[in-house]
Design a protein around this motif. Structure first.
Motif, PDB file in Angstrom:
ATOM      1  N   ASP A 111       1.529 -28.436 -19.996  1.00 59.83           N
ATOM      2  CA  ASP A 111       2.922 -28.525 -19.537  1.00 59.83           C
ATOM      3  C   ASP A 111       3.693 -29.634 -20.246  1.00 59.83           C
ATOM      4  N   ASP A 112       3.043 -30.801 -20.398  1.00 61.79           N
ATOM      5  CA  ASP A 112       3.772 -31.927 -21.025  1.00 61.79           C
ATOM      6  C   ASP A 112       4.090 -31.620 -22.495  1.00 61.79           C
ATOM      7  N   VAL A 113       3.151 -31.002 -23.196  1.00 59.18           N
ATOM      8  CA  VAL A 113       3.379 -30.662 -24.612  1.00 59.18           C
ATOM      9  C   VAL A 113       4.466 -29.597 -24.721  1.00 59.18           C
ATOM     10  N   ARG A 114       4.429 -28.634 -23.827  1.00 60.34           N
ATOM     11  CA  ARG A 114       5.450 -27.560 -23.820  1.00 60.34           C
ATOM     12  C   ARG A 114       6.852 -28.132 -23.756  1.00 60.34           C
ATOM     13  N   LYS A 115       7.022 -29.155 -22.906  1.00 58.94           N
ATOM     14  CA  LYS A 115       8.352 -29.787 -22.792  1.00 58.94           C
ATOM     15  C   LYS A 115       8.720 -30.463 -24.110  1.00 58.94           C
ATOM     16  N   GLU A 116       7.734 -31.080 -24.749  1.00 57.50           N
ATOM     17  CA  GLU A 116       8.010 -31.840 -25.970  1.00 57.50           C
ATOM     18  C   GLU A 116       8.281 -30.951 -27.174  1.00 57.50           C
ATOM     19  N   LEU A 117       7.946 -29.690 -27.080  1.00 58.11           N
ATOM     20  CA  LEU A 117       8.216 -28.781 -28.204  1.00 58.11           C
ATOM     21  C   LEU A 117       9.713 -28.722 -28.485  1.00 58.11           C
ATOM     22  N   LYS A 118      10.492 -28.950 -27.434  1.00 57.19           N
ATOM     23  CA  LYS A 118      11.960 -28.925 -27.594  1.00 57.19           C
ATOM     24  C   LYS A 118      12.451 -30.058 -28.496  1.00 57.19           C
ATOM     25  N   ILE A 134      -0.050 -20.116 -28.430  1.00 56.64           N
ATOM     26  CA  ILE A 134       0.774 -19.911 -29.639  1.00 56.64           C
ATOM     27  C   ILE A 134       1.765 -18.773 -29.385  1.00 56.64           C
ATOM     28  N   ARG A 135       1.270 -17.704 -28.765  1.00 52.14           N
ATOM     29  CA  ARG A 135       2.170 -16.567 -28.466  1.00 52.14           C
ATOM     30  C   ARG A 135       3.297 -17.017 -27.534  1.00 52.14           C
ATOM     31  N   ASP A 136       2.953 -17.776 -26.504  1.00 53.16           N
ATOM     32  CA  ASP A 136       3.973 -18.247 -25.560  1.00 53.16           C
ATOM     33  C   ASP A 136       4.992 -19.137 -26.263  1.00 53.16           C
ATOM     34  N   THR A 137       4.509 -19.988 -27.156  1.00 50.58           N
ATOM     35  CA  THR A 137       5.413 -20.900 -27.872  1.00 50.58           C
ATOM     36  C   THR A 137       6.432 -20.101 -28.674  1.00 50.58           C
ATOM     37  N   ILE A 138       5.953 -19.062 -29.345  1.00 47.03           N
ATOM     38  CA  ILE A 138       6.872 -18.243 -30.147  1.00 47.03           C
ATOM     39  C   ILE A 138       7.867 -17.517 -29.241  1.00 47.03           C
ATOM     40  N   ALA A 139       7.378 -17.032 -28.116  1.00 49.24           N
ATOM     41  CA  ALA A 139       8.269 -16.296 -27.206  1.00 49.24           C
ATOM     42  C   ALA A 139       9.340 -17.206 -26.605  1.00 49.24           C
ATOM     43  N   GLU A 140       8.966 -18.462 -26.354  1.00 47.43           N
ATOM     44  CA  GLU A 140       9.887 -19.346 -25.621  1.00 47.43           C
ATOM     45  C   GLU A 140      10.740 -20.238 -26.520  1.00 47.43           C
ATOM     46  N   PHE A 175     -10.579 -20.260 -28.339  1.00 48.21           N
ATOM     47  CA  PHE A 175      -9.653 -19.520 -29.204  1.00 48.21           C
ATOM     48  C   PHE A 175      -8.657 -18.738 -28.353  1.00 48.21           C
ATOM     49  N   GLU A 176      -9.193 -18.106 -27.317  1.00 49.04           N
ATOM     50  CA  GLU A 176      -8.349 -17.245 -26.481  1.00 49.04           C
ATOM     51  C   GLU A 176      -7.161 -18.012 -25.892  1.00 49.04           C
ATOM     52  N   ARG A 177      -7.438 -19.203 -25.333  1.00 52.37           N
ATOM     53  CA  ARG A 177      -6.360 -19.993 -24.720  1.00 52.37           C
ATOM     54  C   ARG A 177      -5.389 -20.517 -25.788  1.00 52.37           C
ATOM     55  N   THR A 178      -5.955 -20.900 -26.943  1.00 52.26           N
ATOM     56  CA  THR A 178      -5.102 -21.416 -28.017  1.00 52.26           C
ATOM     57  C   THR A 178      -4.159 -20.317 -28.507  1.00 52.26           C
ATOM     58  N   LEU A 179      -4.716 -19.121 -28.698  1.00 51.37           N
ATOM     59  CA  LEU A 179      -3.899 -17.997 -29.176  1.00 51.37           C
ATOM     60  C   LEU A 179      -2.807 -17.649 -28.155  1.00 51.37           C
ATOM     61  N   LEU A 184      -3.223 -10.019 -37.196  1.00 54.20           N
ATOM     62  CA  LEU A 184      -2.974 -10.845 -36.011  1.00 54.20           C
ATOM     63  C   LEU A 184      -1.652 -11.604 -36.152  1.00 54.20           C
ATOM     64  N   VAL A 185      -1.419 -12.175 -37.326  1.00 57.91           N
ATOM     65  CA  VAL A 185      -0.172 -12.931 -37.542  1.00 57.91           C
ATOM     66  C   VAL A 185       1.033 -12.001 -37.386  1.00 57.91           C
ATOM     67  N   ARG A 186       0.935 -10.801 -37.921  1.00 50.41           N
ATOM     68  CA  ARG A 186       2.034  -9.824 -37.798  1.00 50.41           C
ATOM     69  C   ARG A 186       2.314  -9.525 -36.323  1.00 50.41           C
ATOM     70  N   ASP A 187       1.229  -9.395 -35.576  1.00 53.91           N
ATOM     71  CA  ASP A 187       1.359  -9.092 -34.156  1.00 53.91           C
ATOM     72  C   ASP A 187       2.003 -10.264 -33.381  1.00 53.91           C
ATOM     73  N   ILE A 188       1.660 -11.482 -33.784  1.00 54.43           N
ATOM     74  CA  ILE A 188       2.210 -12.668 -33.117  1.00 54.43           C
ATOM     75  C   ILE A 188       3.711 -12.803 -33.421  1.00 54.43           C
ATOM     76  N   GLY A 189       4.084 -12.511 -34.679  1.00 53.70           N
ATOM     77  CA  GLY A 189       5.511 -12.488 -35.027  1.00 53.70           C
ATOM     78  C   GLY A 189       6.188 -13.842 -35.198  1.00 53.70           C
ATOM     79  N   PRO A 190       5.638 -14.741 -36.054  1.00 54.85           N
ATOM     80  CA  PRO A 190       6.314 -16.023 -36.302  1.00 54.85           C
ATOM     81  C   PRO A 190       7.559 -15.828 -37.190  1.00 54.85           C
TER      82      PRO A 190
END
Ligand code: SF4
Length: 238
Positions: free
Chosen positions: A114-121, A157-163, A150-154, A188-194
């Motif tokens: 949660d704390d890192v998520r806020k700092e992404l801004k 990453i998906r959530d970060t791109i979405a948000e 890996f699962e949690r990290t991936l 996988l990268v195509r699916d993630i969509g950066p």
């Protein structure tokens, strides 16, 4: 050691001033990637700590920014930058000195907090590492702390791109140990969509990297995406 270094020509983000919120030798990280430019040693931690003082970072940055114009501040250092507990305070101290965008290069393992998520801004550009397609490959190439999966990290990453409202870029490090997975990694990268994809390869003699031709040939797998490789521009980095 300096907490601020450069400026240098970053193949990722342009003419950059580097900011190292860890500033430790040996490195402090939660992974031990086989190709790490900082060597195989280091201190493995998963909790955030205070490694440098924000006033010191500000002072060192001011000294350079008073004399030099740069395109970007690139947070990337001697370990995972999000391990620095006072990252937000460091960013705040530096925002007062310059209007250029702030970029961060992260291994992505802390993006679910949660704390890192806020700092992404705090960052206009986020460059996230992704070198594997499953737990086995992640353990082989990135050698994480046992609590990191890996699962949690991936998923993070998906959530970060979405948000994220800023640029989120995936950086893949290709070396002889994962190049056979290039097809699956590109899918996988195509699916993630950066927003962009950066392809890199180790630049040290200990780990055999790919030649310019070998890496450039892989660009085709990412067709239709905005791709840049470490060989796209001559890079001179710390
Ligand atoms: S995440 Fe970066 S600093 Fe950490 S071990 Fe991997 S390459 Fe080295």
């Amino acid at each position: 050691m300096k907490t601020v270094y450069g400026p240098y020509r970053s193949w990722r983000l342009g003419y950059a001033l580097g900011v190292d919120p860890i500033c430790r030798q040996p490195k402090v990280c939660n992974l031990k990637c086989v190709y790490c430019r900082l060597g195989c040693g280091g201190i493995m931690v998963t909790e955030r700590g205070r490694f440098v003082d924000e006033d010191r970072v500000k002072e060192e940055a001011k000294e350079i920014l008073d004399k030099e114009k740069v395109d970007v501040l690139e947070f990337r250092g001697t370990g995972e930058p999000f391990l620095a507990k006072n990252l937000h305070e460091i960013v705040r101290a530096l925002r007062g000195l310059t209007d250029v965008p702030f970029g961060i290069v992260t291994n992505g393992t802390m993006l679910g907090r949660d704390d890192v998520r806020k700092e992404l801004k705090d960052f206009d550009v986020i460059v996230v590492k992704l070198d594997a397609v499953d737990e086995d490959g992640f353990r082989r190439t990135n050698r994480p702390h046992h609590s990191i999966t890996f699962e949690r990290t991936l998923a993070a990453i998906r959530d970060t791109i979405a948000e994220s409202k800023g640029d989120v870029i995936i950086q893949v490090m290709f070396y002889k140990g994962n190049v056979a997975l290039a097809d699956r990694i590109s899918e996988l990268v195509r699916d993630i969509g950066p927003s962009k994809v950066f392809l890199s390869t180790p630049q040290c003699p200990e780990i055999p990297g790919l030649s310019k031709k070998e890496l450039t040939d892989l660009v085709e797998l990412f067709s239709g995406m905005d791709v840049r490789t470490i060989y796209t521009e001559c890079a001179k980095e710390r």
